[in-house]
Design a protein around this motif. Sequence first.
Motif, PDB file in Angstrom:
ATOM      1  N   UNK A 173      58.076 134.721   3.099  1.00  0.00           N
ATOM      2  CA  UNK A 173      56.407 134.983   3.099  1.00  0.00           C
ATOM      3  C   UNK A 173      56.083 135.768   4.186  1.00  0.00           C
ATOM      4  N   UNK A 174      56.135 134.972   5.395  1.00  0.00           N
ATOM      5  CA  UNK A 174      55.441 134.966   6.282  1.00  0.00           C
ATOM      6  C   UNK A 174      56.101 136.131   7.249  1.00  0.00           C
ATOM      7  N   UNK A 175      57.320 136.709   7.280  1.00  0.00           N
ATOM      8  CA  UNK A 175      57.944 137.595   7.797  1.00  0.00           C
ATOM      9  C   UNK A 175      57.678 138.931   7.288  1.00  0.00           C
ATOM     10  N   UNK A 176      57.414 138.846   5.999  1.00  0.00           N
ATOM     11  CA  UNK A 176      56.705 139.582   4.997  1.00  0.00           C
ATOM     12  C   UNK A 176      55.230 140.093   5.017  1.00  0.00           C
ATOM     13  N   UNK A 177      54.520 139.341   5.544  1.00  0.00           N
ATOM     14  CA  UNK A 177      53.420 139.573   5.702  1.00  0.00           C
ATOM     15  C   UNK A 177      53.102 140.052   7.084  1.00  0.00           C
ATOM     16  N   UNK A 178      54.034 139.174   7.982  1.00  0.00           N
ATOM     17  CA  UNK A 178      53.872 140.501   9.770  1.00  0.00           C
ATOM     18  C   UNK A 178      53.992 141.729   9.590  1.00  0.00           C
ATOM     19  N   UNK A 179      55.206 142.126   8.723  1.00  0.00           N
ATOM     20  CA  UNK A 179      55.654 143.357   8.386  1.00  0.00           C
ATOM     21  C   UNK A 179      54.731 144.541   7.648  1.00  0.00           C
ATOM     22  N   UNK A 180      54.194 143.756   6.214  1.00  0.00           N
ATOM     23  CA  UNK A 180      53.675 144.234   6.034  1.00  0.00           C
ATOM     24  C   UNK A 180      51.894 144.606   6.595  1.00  0.00           C
ATOM     25  N   UNK A 181      51.942 143.912   8.224  1.00  0.00           N
ATOM     26  CA  UNK A 181      50.513 144.637   8.693  1.00  0.00           C
ATOM     27  C   UNK A 181      50.706 144.911   9.754  1.00  0.00           C
ATOM     28  N   UNK A 182      52.238 145.626  10.100  1.00  0.00           N
ATOM     29  CA  UNK A 182      52.921 146.212  11.122  1.00  0.00           C
ATOM     30  C   UNK A 182      52.728 148.123  10.773  1.00  0.00           C
ATOM     31  N   UNK A 183      52.835 148.312  11.845  1.00  0.00           N
ATOM     32  CA  UNK A 183      52.993 149.506  11.764  1.00  0.00           C
ATOM     33  C   UNK A 183      54.017 149.679  10.570  1.00  0.00           C
ATOM     34  N   UNK A 184      55.013 149.116  11.331  1.00  0.00           N
ATOM     35  CA  UNK A 184      56.331 149.753  10.749  1.00  0.00           C
ATOM     36  C   UNK A 184      56.851 149.724   9.743  1.00  0.00           C
ATOM     37  N   UNK A 185      55.994 149.565   8.662  1.00  0.00           N
ATOM     38  CA  UNK A 185      55.975 149.366   7.392  1.00  0.00           C
ATOM     39  C   UNK A 185      55.668 150.607   6.629  1.00  0.00           C
ATOM     40  N   UNK A 186      55.749 151.614   5.870  1.00  0.00           N
ATOM     41  CA  UNK A 186      55.066 152.626   5.622  1.00  0.00           C
ATOM     42  C   UNK A 186      54.357 151.140   3.784  1.00  0.00           C
ATOM     43  N   UNK A 187      53.776 153.016   3.450  1.00  0.00           N
ATOM     44  CA  UNK A 187      52.899 152.493   2.074  1.00  0.00           C
ATOM     45  C   UNK A 187      54.413 152.374   1.011  1.00  0.00           C
ATOM     46  N   UNK A 188      54.734 152.763   0.600  1.00  0.00           N
ATOM     47  CA  UNK A 188      56.141 152.375  -0.507  1.00  0.00           C
ATOM     48  C   UNK A 188      56.615 151.090  -0.274  1.00  0.00           C
ATOM     49  N   UNK A 189      56.806 151.176   0.884  1.00  0.00           N
ATOM     50  CA  UNK A 189      57.783 149.684   1.683  1.00  0.00           C
ATOM     51  C   UNK A 189      56.261 148.911   0.919  1.00  0.00           C
TER      52      UNK A 189
END
Length: 431
Positions: A173-189
């Motif tokens: 959950x923590x890693x997904x939270x960090x990734x979600x808030x990072x510019x690395x992720x796009x909207x489909x992800x």
Amino acid sequence: MHPFRISHALMLSLTTWSLFAMAMKVAAEEASVPGTADLESQMDQAWEVTWNRFFQKVVQTFADYLSSYEPGKELAHLPTADEVKRQYPNPCGYSTGMEDGMILGGAMLSILADRFAVTNDASLRADAQKVFAGLKLCATVHGVPGFLARNVCPEDRTSVYINSSRDQYTHGVHGLWKYYRSPLSDEPTRAEIRDIRTAVAERMIEFATPENDFDFCRADGQRCPLGICRMWNVQPHEAARLPMIFAAAWDVTQDETYYRQWRHYVADAIQQSAAPDKNTPAYAFLQMQCSLELLHSLEIDETLKKEIEDRMRHVSDMAEQRSSHIADRLSHKTSEEMQMLGPDWRHVDRWINQNEYANPQWGKYREVWHLTREAGESAMVPLMVNHPAVSPDQKRRLQNLILTTGYSRNSSCGIIYHQGAYWKARLTDNI
């Protein structure tokens, strides 16, 4: 010669020597400070080893340890599809190399987010997508909504061990939270992440109830006999995990159901988090800090936010003490010991029984694997508070850890946490 001229000449000579000695001391001190290039070179090597040896391309997850340094045989010990289907040797996959894939995937997403924040390296997007694909597979391949499997068998790409743990959920959950808030992720992800977080929160609502002793249960719906899936009425370092999951779900959905669950648990959880045991393992300090970091970021009550920050700083102090202890133990290990490979768990000498779960023991290798990991985990924790300012000793320990670890001949997944500490230190200007 006039006495004054002798004294004057002597003073000039002494002054010259003093200045020379000071210059030599400064030069020696500067030479002893590790160069940025040396640290970067070591971290580049660790990065390459992580992806080339620990990463399983067919399922896009990371394994726990290596049993060989021969190319193509590093993970020959991993369970077969038949063994996983039979839940052999135990339903957690303990000691098999498939035990901590969700933990490692979550940790890697956090590292990627931090590294991108430092470097703005666009090539990291593809790496993050791979790691996310592995976590998504662990969350969906079994068809059980909200169940986060530890890993997925690379032989058939579908089989999983049915007993997860709150530790797997914490890093996931923590890693997904960090990734979600990072510019690395796009909207489909991000839409896919919302689906996973929602499913996890719904599983907690359905299963983590007083009737189940707050156990979110195994994939087969049965209670976990080890207590590692209990989410409430737990130890201080575990108390914030349940509200963290609901806060993460509310953050991406704004669903009032998850908001109410978050607020129901969070204040009590922070109170329970006040005094973790000083003998708590470093991995548990890190997981505690992950849950507190997420809660601190989202907290809306300023008084409670300050309490969370106080808890985080207390955990940081404890982790720094642990870091010193681990560094001392590592200093007594030879390079040959630190190159030790993990065993084929099927053929170890000793097995133990954990509530009817047969667990093969790694013998002397366990300490090498564990020390490598704890060194990185304990170094990460102080760097996760707001505006961290770690001590000079802690900075030196992290530098020494990186510079003295032979990453090309290290078989522990703990090297992932070395990278986690390094990029957090770079991000916060603490190295």
